[in-house]
Design an enzyme around this catalytic site. Structure first.
Site, PDB file in Angstrom:
ATOM      1  N   ILE A 218       9.145  46.806  17.735  1.00 53.83           N
ATOM      2  CA  ILE A 218       8.886  45.404  18.055  1.00 53.83           C
ATOM      3  C   ILE A 218       8.367  44.654  16.837  1.00 53.83           C
ATOM      4  O   ILE A 218       8.741  43.506  16.591  1.00 53.83           O
ATOM      5  CB  ILE A 218       7.886  45.290  19.226  1.00 53.83           C
ATOM      6  CG1 ILE A 218       8.500  45.892  20.485  1.00 53.83           C
ATOM      7  CG2 ILE A 218       7.488  43.833  19.472  1.00 53.83           C
ATOM      8  CD1 ILE A 218       7.573  45.928  21.676  1.00 53.83           C
TER       9      ILE A 218
ATOM     10  N   THR B  82      -9.526  42.468  23.878  1.00 58.91           N
ATOM     11  CA  THR B  82      -9.539  41.507  22.779  1.00 58.91           C
ATOM     12  C   THR B  82     -10.892  40.812  22.666  1.00 58.91           C
ATOM     13  O   THR B  82     -11.492  40.765  21.584  1.00 58.91           O
ATOM     14  CB  THR B  82      -8.445  40.437  22.983  1.00 58.91           C
ATOM     15  OG1 THR B  82      -7.170  41.071  23.081  1.00 58.91           O
ATOM     16  CG2 THR B  82      -8.435  39.459  21.816  1.00 58.91           C
TER      17      THR B  82
ATOM     18  N   ARG C 242       6.689  40.753  25.408  1.00 55.85           N
ATOM     19  CA  ARG C 242       7.376  40.832  26.706  1.00 55.85           C
ATOM     20  C   ARG C 242       8.855  41.137  26.492  1.00 55.85           C
ATOM     21  O   ARG C 242       9.713  40.601  27.189  1.00 55.85           O
ATOM     22  CB  ARG C 242       7.206  39.515  27.471  1.00 55.85           C
ATOM     23  CG  ARG C 242       5.766  39.044  27.587  1.00 55.85           C
ATOM     24  CD  ARG C 242       5.663  37.699  28.273  1.00 55.85           C
ATOM     25  NE  ARG C 242       5.823  37.824  29.717  1.00 55.85           N
ATOM     26  CZ  ARG C 242       6.061  36.791  30.536  1.00 55.85           C
ATOM     27  NH1 ARG C 242       6.215  35.569  30.047  1.00 55.85           N
ATOM     28  NH2 ARG C 242       6.176  36.988  31.834  1.00 55.85           N
ATOM     29  N   VAL C 243       9.150  41.991  25.526  1.00 57.16           N
ATOM     30  CA  VAL C 243      10.531  42.241  25.126  1.00 57.16           C
ATOM     31  C   VAL C 243      10.899  43.695  25.356  1.00 57.16           C
ATOM     32  O   VAL C 243      10.035  44.552  25.560  1.00 57.16           O
ATOM     33  CB  VAL C 243      10.738  41.876  23.639  1.00 57.16           C
ATOM     34  CG1 VAL C 243      10.499  40.388  23.423  1.00 57.16           C
ATOM     35  CG2 VAL C 243       9.805  42.691  22.737  1.00 57.16           C
TER      36      VAL C 243
ATOM     37  N   LYS D 122       0.401  40.979  31.351  1.00 55.90           N
ATOM     38  CA  LYS D 122       1.302  42.073  30.976  1.00 55.90           C
ATOM     39  C   LYS D 122       1.083  43.299  31.863  1.00 55.90           C
ATOM     40  O   LYS D 122       2.044  43.978  32.252  1.00 55.90           O
ATOM     41  CB  LYS D 122       1.100  42.448  29.510  1.00 55.90           C
ATOM     42  CG  LYS D 122       2.012  43.574  29.023  1.00 55.90           C
ATOM     43  CD  LYS D 122       3.493  43.230  29.203  1.00 55.90           C
ATOM     44  CE  LYS D 122       4.401  44.387  28.784  1.00 55.90           C
ATOM     45  NZ  LYS D 122       4.496  44.536  27.329  1.00 55.90           N
TER      46      LYS D 122
ATOM     47  N   ARG E 128       6.553  46.521  38.602  1.00 59.26           N
ATOM     48  CA  ARG E 128       7.811  47.261  38.524  1.00 59.26           C
ATOM     49  C   ARG E 128       7.609  48.707  38.963  1.00 59.26           C
ATOM     50  O   ARG E 128       8.445  49.285  39.663  1.00 59.26           O
ATOM     51  CB  ARG E 128       8.376  47.189  37.110  1.00 59.26           C
ATOM     52  CG  ARG E 128       8.797  45.792  36.693  1.00 59.26           C
ATOM     53  CD  ARG E 128       9.278  45.762  35.268  1.00 59.26           C
ATOM     54  NE  ARG E 128      10.472  46.566  35.084  1.00 59.26           N
ATOM     55  CZ  ARG E 128      10.955  46.923  33.887  1.00 59.26           C
ATOM     56  NH1 ARG E 128      10.309  46.566  32.785  1.00 59.26           N
ATOM     57  NH2 ARG E 128      12.051  47.638  33.801  1.00 59.26           N
TER      58      ARG E 128
ATOM     59  N   CYS F 191       6.114  51.540  28.604  1.00 63.88           N
ATOM     60  CA  CYS F 191       5.366  50.554  29.393  1.00 63.88           C
ATOM     61  C   CYS F 191       5.031  51.013  30.800  1.00 63.88           C
ATOM     62  O   CYS F 191       3.865  51.237  31.137  1.00 63.88           O
ATOM     63  CB  CYS F 191       6.167  49.250  29.465  1.00 63.88           C
ATOM     64  SG  CYS F 191       6.539  48.513  27.850  1.00 63.88           S
TER      65      CYS F 191
END
Length: 458
Positions: free
Chosen positions: A23, A140, A168-169, A221, A228, A275
């Site tokens: 990425i 973070t 988000r790829v 995220k 899913r 993921c």
């Protein structure tokens, strides 16, 4: 060709991307496309050397092979192992360094902690630091902010800016996804969010969605991936039910999904990848969760569905092997072939692949497990812990499992395996008539033909 966007903020001239993986490198190219000077930072000297030579080490994105050399020769894209020098020269630092889980499913921030400390030690006032790595909620704003402030002796929100924006790829479609999917951003304060929005508007064509905090952006995220996983687990439960009641789950799901509020996923022999099998654990074992609820209450009363979904999806490999035994009987000393060790079709990645769970289930029964995957050499398969199928073993194979839907398997020659009795299509991707024409039984999870008594094939 590189183009400078008209929406470029006056303070933005150069960008560092920390982590040049599958990425990170496409992100660096995306930014350089828009006319910015981009420095890629990576600890792997071979990656850096190849980039300096105008070569991409990432093969899944076809356009990289042509764009990397163009941008390198134009002076817009460079790479270095010297993160200290790079951080001192840029206005924005984008961090895309892995965070995973250990063998106990606990969050492992070792790599990103090291990168953050190096960034902080060289951070200049006014720099914007953005994390794109998927992180547990609170990482973070609490953990990484503290590391940056301690190593830089600067204060976030006053001396430098800090934000989170999840990638988000997907491998193979990264540039498409950067255009198609809205960019979620959240800063530790208003100015950090404002600057992050301005940055992404200058390098992306996608919609920008601001969140109230870095915590909310991190949560986005995690719930995407967990949704899913839970949906796939539900589909797998439907598949097991269909098998027990002589029903076709695929026809049933297809019909159900014609109702606009139904979005049932596809069942299979397991869930792999960087993921979906990983990020639910960021919710279960979050070391930076400082919520007001006690940990005991959180453990007992929250996230029951995601926890169960992880168990269901990992158990599908065992269920698949039971389906094989319904046809061929006990697998002790029987040879079984797995097609595909990658976690996803046409992608040369093996993170948390279901092939490992299937191999374990077969080994537990005393079966001999061979693998085939055209995307990996025999030496690579051996290094990954598999036994590649030798030509002299073809006549020993009694069962074949399609674990990964590489397109090449659409033309796979099943007739080579004279003793094979059954093909289990773990991704519902093969042609039934092709398999049956080769004299083999075709089965898949959820086809409604589960023989509870495990009667052997005759």
């Amino acid at each position: 060709m590189p183009t400078t966007t008209s929406s470029a903020p006056a303070w933005l001239h150069s960008i560092a991307v920390v982590g040049l993986g599958k990425i990170g490198l496409p992100l660096a190219v995306q930014y350089a496309r828009h006319g910015y000077k981009v420095i890629g930072c990576d600890s792997n000297s071979q990656v850096v050397e190849r980039l300096y030579a105008g070569e991409s080490h990432i093969q899944e994105e076809p356009s990289l092979s042509s764009e990397v050399p163009q941008l390198v020769y134009a002076g817009l894209l460079s790479a270095t192992t010297n993160i200290a020098k790079a951080i001192r020269e840029v206005d924005v630092v984008v961090v895309i360094v892995p965070v995973g889980i250990d063998s106990e499913h606990q969050v492992d921030t070792t790599q990103i902690d090291a990168a953050t400390s190096a960034i902080g030690a060289n951070l200049q006032p006014g720099t914007l630091v953005i994390y794109e790595t998927t992180l547990p909620v609170g990482t973070t704003a609490r953990h990484l902010r503290t590391l940056l402030e301690q190593t830089s002796q600067l204060q976030a929100g006053t001396d430098f800016y800090l934000a989170y924006s999840p990638e988000r790829v997907s491998s193979g479609t990264i540039f498409h996804d950067l255009r198609a999917y809205p960019k979620v951003v959240g800063g530790i304060d208003v100015e950090s969010t404002t600057r992050t929005i301005a940055f992404y508007r200058s390098v992306l064509d996608a919609e920008i969605i601001p969140m109230a905090s870095t915590d909310e952006a991190e949560f986005v995220k995690l719930i995407e991936a967990t949704y899913r996983d839970v949906n796939i687990a539900l589909a797998n439960e439907y598949a097991c039910y269909a098998d027990a009641h002589n029903l076709d789950v695929y026809a049933t799901i297809a019909a159900a999904n014609t109702q606009p509020y139904a979005h049932i996923h596809t069942p299979g022999v397991g869930v792999g990848g960087h993921c979906i099998p990983v990020y639910p654990y960021f919710l279960f074992s979050n070391p930076y969760d400082h919520s007001q609820l006690s940990q005991a209450y959180t453990d007992q009363h929250t996230l029951a569905l995601p926890r169960q979904a992880r168990h269901i999806n990992d158990a599908m490999a065992e269920y698949a092997i039971q389906r094989l035994e319904d046809v061929v009987g006990p697998l002790l000393q029987q040879s079984v072939l797995l097609l595909g060790v990658a976690y996803r079709g046409n992608v040369r990645e093996t993170a948390f692949t279901s092939a490992k769970l299937l191999q374990t289930a077969l080994t537990r029964r005393g079966a001999i497990c061979y693998v085939d995957d055209a995307l990996f050499s025999m030496d690579e398969l051996c290094t990954l812990g598999y036994t590649a199928l030798p030509p002299n073993a073809e006549n020993k194979i009694v069962a074949i499992i399609l674990q990964c839907h590489h397109s090449i398997y659409q033309q796979f020659d099943f007739t080579r395996f004279k003793q094979c009795k059954v093909v289990l299509d773990g991704r519902h991707a093969l042609c039934r008539t092709t398999v049956e024409a080769a004299g083999m039984h075709y089965i898949t999870v959820g086809d409604g033909h589960y023989k509870v008594k495990h009667e052997p094939f005759e």
